[in-house]
Write an enzyme that holds these catalytic residues in place. Sequence first.
Site, mmCIF file in Angstrom:
data_model
loop_
_atom_site.group_PDB
_atom_site.id
_atom_site.type_symbol
_atom_site.label_atom_id
_atom_site.label_comp_id
_atom_site.label_asym_id
_atom_site.label_seq_id
_atom_site.Cartn_x
_atom_site.Cartn_y
_atom_site.Cartn_z
ATOM 1 N N HIS A 179 54.121 63.508 54.362
ATOM 2 C CA HIS A 179 53.590 64.750 54.930
ATOM 3 C C HIS A 179 53.804 65.891 53.952
ATOM 4 O O HIS A 179 54.714 65.861 53.122
ATOM 5 C CB HIS A 179 54.245 65.076 56.280
ATOM 6 C CG HIS A 179 55.728 65.179 56.208
ATOM 7 N ND1 HIS A 179 56.558 64.071 56.190
ATOM 8 C CD2 HIS A 179 56.546 66.251 56.111
ATOM 9 C CE1 HIS A 179 57.808 64.466 56.094
ATOM 10 N NE2 HIS A 179 57.834 65.789 56.038
ATOM 11 N N HIS A 208 54.097 70.133 53.770
ATOM 12 C CA HIS A 208 54.297 71.371 54.524
ATOM 13 C C HIS A 208 53.371 72.460 53.966
ATOM 14 O O HIS A 208 53.309 72.641 52.742
ATOM 15 C CB HIS A 208 55.729 71.895 54.358
ATOM 16 C CG HIS A 208 56.795 70.964 54.846
ATOM 17 N ND1 HIS A 208 57.519 71.209 55.996
ATOM 18 C CD2 HIS A 208 57.283 69.795 54.346
ATOM 19 C CE1 HIS A 208 58.414 70.237 56.168
ATOM 20 N NE2 HIS A 208 58.289 69.371 55.179
HETATM 21 P P1 5GP Z 1 60.863 66.794 55.895
HETATM 22 O O1 5GP Z 1 62.265 67.344 55.881
HETATM 23 O O2 5GP Z 1 60.849 65.296 56.119
HETATM 24 O O3 5GP Z 1 60.041 67.205 54.710
HETATM 25 O O4 5GP Z 1 60.152 67.508 57.131
HETATM 26 C C1 5GP Z 1 60.089 66.976 58.402
HETATM 27 C C2 5GP Z 1 59.576 68.080 59.288
HETATM 28 O O5 5GP Z 1 59.134 67.504 60.494
HETATM 29 C C3 5GP Z 1 60.620 69.132 59.669
HETATM 30 O O6 5GP Z 1 60.219 70.412 59.209
HETATM 31 C C4 5GP Z 1 60.704 69.049 61.182
HETATM 32 O O7 5GP Z 1 60.825 70.304 61.792
HETATM 33 C C5 5GP Z 1 59.408 68.374 61.556
HETATM 34 N N1 5GP Z 1 59.481 67.564 62.773
HETATM 35 C C6 5GP Z 1 60.416 66.609 63.045
HETATM 36 N N2 5GP Z 1 60.146 66.042 64.235
HETATM 37 C C7 5GP Z 1 59.013 66.633 64.704
HETATM 38 C C8 5GP Z 1 58.240 66.447 65.888
HETATM 39 O O8 5GP Z 1 58.540 65.636 66.761
HETATM 40 N N3 5GP Z 1 57.134 67.240 66.030
HETATM 41 C C9 5GP Z 1 56.756 68.145 65.070
HETATM 42 N N4 5GP Z 1 55.655 68.864 65.307
HETATM 43 N N5 5GP Z 1 57.477 68.337 63.938
HETATM 44 C C10 5GP Z 1 58.580 67.585 63.760
#
Ligand code: 5GP
Length: 130
Positions: free
Chosen positions: A97, A99
């Site tokens: 993913h 951001h």
């Molecule tokens: P990472 O740290 O892996 O780059 O980002 C994961 C992101 O996913 C985080 O910013 C977190 O807030 C988001 N996230 C985690 N669980 C959920 C969820 O169940 N729904 C949504 N919409 N975002 C999520």
Amino acid sequence: MCIFCDIIEGKIPSYKVYEDEDVLAILDVSQVTYGHTLVMPKKHVENIVEADEETIEKCAKVIGKLSKQIVKKTGAVGCNILNNCGEVAGQTVHHLHFHIIPRYSENDAVEFKFKESKKQDLEEVLRTLK
Ligand code: 5GP
Ligand code: ZN
């Protein structure tokens, strides 16, 4: 079990910003800034290093389109596009993913800081990378 696959399959609710056959964009639940959005392929792949070219291209197209749309609609003055690849880089959800984080001021909730680092021989670095 993958939380983003569950979101893609509709088993967990989400706020969809964009959807097509291959890509989904949803509001990040944390909203580090207003409008913080996640763009992901519908096909499960762990991270950008594991992803095939077509999947990355499809995501890139949506990132480009949504960055413009989100900045315009929110009145943000810029944005950060962020991908965390691997736990060492801060990846917490192991489904690729990206951001999109709209930026409103240098004093908002986002901070990226590079610490002072060792000087490198750029010729040698280039030889390694190519
Ligand atoms: P990472 O740290 O892996 O780059 O980002 C994961 C992101 O996913 C985080 O910013 C977190 O807030 C988001 N996230 C985690 N669980 C959920 C969820 O169940 N729904 C949504 N919409 N975002 C999520
Ligand atoms: Zn997944």
